[in-house]
Design a protein around this motif. Sequence first.
Motif, PDB file in Angstrom:
ATOM      1  N   LYS A  84       0.826  -1.201   0.000  1.00 50.68           N
ATOM      2  CA  LYS A  84       0.000   0.000   0.000  1.00 50.68           C
ATOM      3  C   LYS A  84       0.859   1.249   0.000  1.00 50.68           C
ATOM      4  CE  LYS A  84      -4.327  -1.421   2.128  1.00 50.68           C
ATOM      5  NZ  LYS A  84      -5.389  -0.959   3.047  1.00 50.68           N
ATOM      6  N   LYS A  85       0.236   2.363  -0.383  1.00 51.25           N
ATOM      7  CA  LYS A  85       0.837   3.660  -0.165  1.00 51.25           C
ATOM      8  C   LYS A  85       0.703   3.999   1.323  1.00 51.25           C
ATOM      9  CE  LYS A  85       2.003   4.980  -4.365  1.00 51.25           C
ATOM     10  NZ  LYS A  85       3.406   5.308  -4.729  1.00 51.25           N
ATOM     11  N   ILE A  86       1.629   4.808   1.822  1.00 51.33           N
ATOM     12  CA  ILE A  86       1.627   5.121   3.250  1.00 51.33           C
ATOM     13  C   ILE A  86       0.322   5.791   3.673  1.00 51.33           C
ATOM     14  CG2 ILE A  86       2.689   6.665   4.969  1.00 51.33           C
ATOM     15  CD1 ILE A  86       5.400   5.947   3.739  1.00 51.33           C
ATOM     16  N   VAL A 141      -4.273   1.728   7.260  1.00 51.17           N
ATOM     17  CA  VAL A 141      -5.367   1.832   8.224  1.00 51.17           C
ATOM     18  C   VAL A 141      -5.011   1.042   9.480  1.00 51.17           C
ATOM     19  CG1 VAL A 141      -7.802   1.337   8.652  1.00 51.17           C
ATOM     20  CG2 VAL A 141      -7.062   2.084   6.381  1.00 51.17           C
ATOM     21  N   PRO A 142      -5.196   1.625  10.675  1.00 48.27           N
ATOM     22  CA  PRO A 142      -4.895   0.882  11.906  1.00 48.27           C
ATOM     23  C   PRO A 142      -5.570  -0.482  11.935  1.00 48.27           C
ATOM     24  CG  PRO A 142      -5.319   3.179  12.422  1.00 48.27           C
ATOM     25  CD  PRO A 142      -5.624   3.012  10.952  1.00 48.27           C
ATOM     26  N   VAL A 161       2.965  -3.710  10.936  1.00 50.98           N
ATOM     27  CA  VAL A 161       1.629  -3.498  11.492  1.00 50.98           C
ATOM     28  C   VAL A 161       1.331  -2.006  11.558  1.00 50.98           C
ATOM     29  CG1 VAL A 161       0.128  -3.865  13.477  1.00 50.98           C
ATOM     30  CG2 VAL A 161       1.865  -5.568  12.904  1.00 50.98           C
ATOM     31  N   VAL A 162       0.192  -1.615  11.044  1.00 49.22           N
ATOM     32  CA  VAL A 162      -0.283  -0.249  11.241  1.00 49.22           C
ATOM     33  C   VAL A 162      -1.175  -0.245  12.474  1.00 49.22           C
ATOM     34  CG1 VAL A 162      -1.563   1.696  10.261  1.00 49.22           C
ATOM     35  CG2 VAL A 162      -0.228   0.205   8.762  1.00 49.22           C
ATOM     36  N   VAL A 207      -3.665   8.679  15.936  1.00 43.65           N
ATOM     37  CA  VAL A 207      -2.810   8.833  14.757  1.00 43.65           C
ATOM     38  C   VAL A 207      -2.254   7.475  14.349  1.00 43.65           C
ATOM     39  CG1 VAL A 207      -0.747   9.930  13.823  1.00 43.65           C
ATOM     40  CG2 VAL A 207      -2.210  11.180  15.433  1.00 43.65           C
ATOM     41  N   ALA A 208      -2.342   7.158  13.058  1.00 45.20           N
ATOM     42  CA  ALA A 208      -1.804   5.897  12.553  1.00 45.20           C
ATOM     43  C   ALA A 208      -0.282   5.939  12.577  1.00 45.20           C
ATOM     44  CB  ALA A 208      -2.295   5.653  11.127  1.00 45.20           C
TER      45      ALA A 208
END
Length: 418
Positions: A79-81, A85-86, A145-146, A152-153
């Motif tokens: 994914k793009k930064i 998503v958490p 892991v996000v 804030v992520a």
Amino acid sequence: MDFSEAANRISRKFAKGGQTPDVKKIEGKLRRLVDEFGVQPSEAERSVTNELAKEFNLPAPGSGGSAGGGGKGGGTEEKKIADGVPGEWVTIEGKIVALSNPPSPSIAQSGVIADDSGAMRFVVWAKSNAPAMAEGSWYRIESAVVDEFKGVANLKIHSGTTIKEISEDRSLIPSPVPIKDLHPGIDSVRAKFIQEWDASHERMLQSGLLGDETGTIKFVIWKEPGKEKLVPGAVYNLFYAQVDEFNGRLSLNLNTATILQEEGEIEVSGGEVAVTGAIVHIAPGSGIIKRCPVEGCNRALSRQNYCPVHEIQPKFIYDLRIKGWLDDGEKTHNILIQRDVVESLTGISLAQAQEIAENNPLGMDEVFLQMRDTVLGRYITCHGREIDNRLLVNKCDKVVFNSGDHTALLNRAGGAPS
């Protein structure tokens, strides 16, 4: 979560294909993901399953595809930064644009990673034994892991994460965001340094107010090797600053930011208010004060010329200020008036105040009393910016007493006298 039962459940899936995974290791990984990283139990079980599938070079049993929707990176989606998503496991490619001092021995590295979509803070756990990443280099980070901290992520790099350096130096030009559109996380702004404040903490290098065409925001720089103060009145591009939120107000932490001064100009707008009322209280610490002369400090000294950071300072610098309350009849405003406005409002210059402080028996108290008697109860209009429930006054206009307004105030307070 019953870690033992979940570990056995995962083991049985691979036993059907003739594999014999270590149940104790599986249980340990599940515990680490759930207890240390706060991962949801179902997501932890899916992650360990996919990790084992990769280890045995098998498709994830019963998954119907890879975790997170399929794709690259060992069962995690690339994914793009900005799209992280958490709660997700992701693979990203980004540039390390800032490294910061780890706040705990359990953290090996922390900083900011960015791509052309945005930026995110990251943490590398010491237990992960991950290779150290260098500021300015690009990396492919697989199976990170996000998660979420204070809304804030951020990216967590653990023992199951793979880090590979990318030799290609890709172009990365962040786009500034208008101050009014900032949100908690990492962002870039182009702003003018419009007001410097007293440092409120011994670890603080500088604090003040930044502004652009859309509004203003507080900033802080903490003392770290290599950090320098901003120049009041200058315009800066501030790339990858940390946007924090406290009590519904945003502020910028510039320690992670790349700071570039430029020659341009900004017409700052927004945040200006004008409040008319009576000064109903002058707080201690008003009048003539002493400041620390050490470069970059400027803290107000005690009566014994003591600075909380630099101790006794016999070669102090005099300054003027008024701290107090301005009541507009409906609300009481906490006001802070600096030297030039104090001189205009009271008619007492810094030189005159210094002469009084050094020659009058009451010393600095006499300056306080004279200023209090001059302004207390006076109607004025204060112009400035309201930050953190304090009006920072940059101009004052004296208001002629209006008996009609006074009557209206009395009527609001308790009704007209009979």
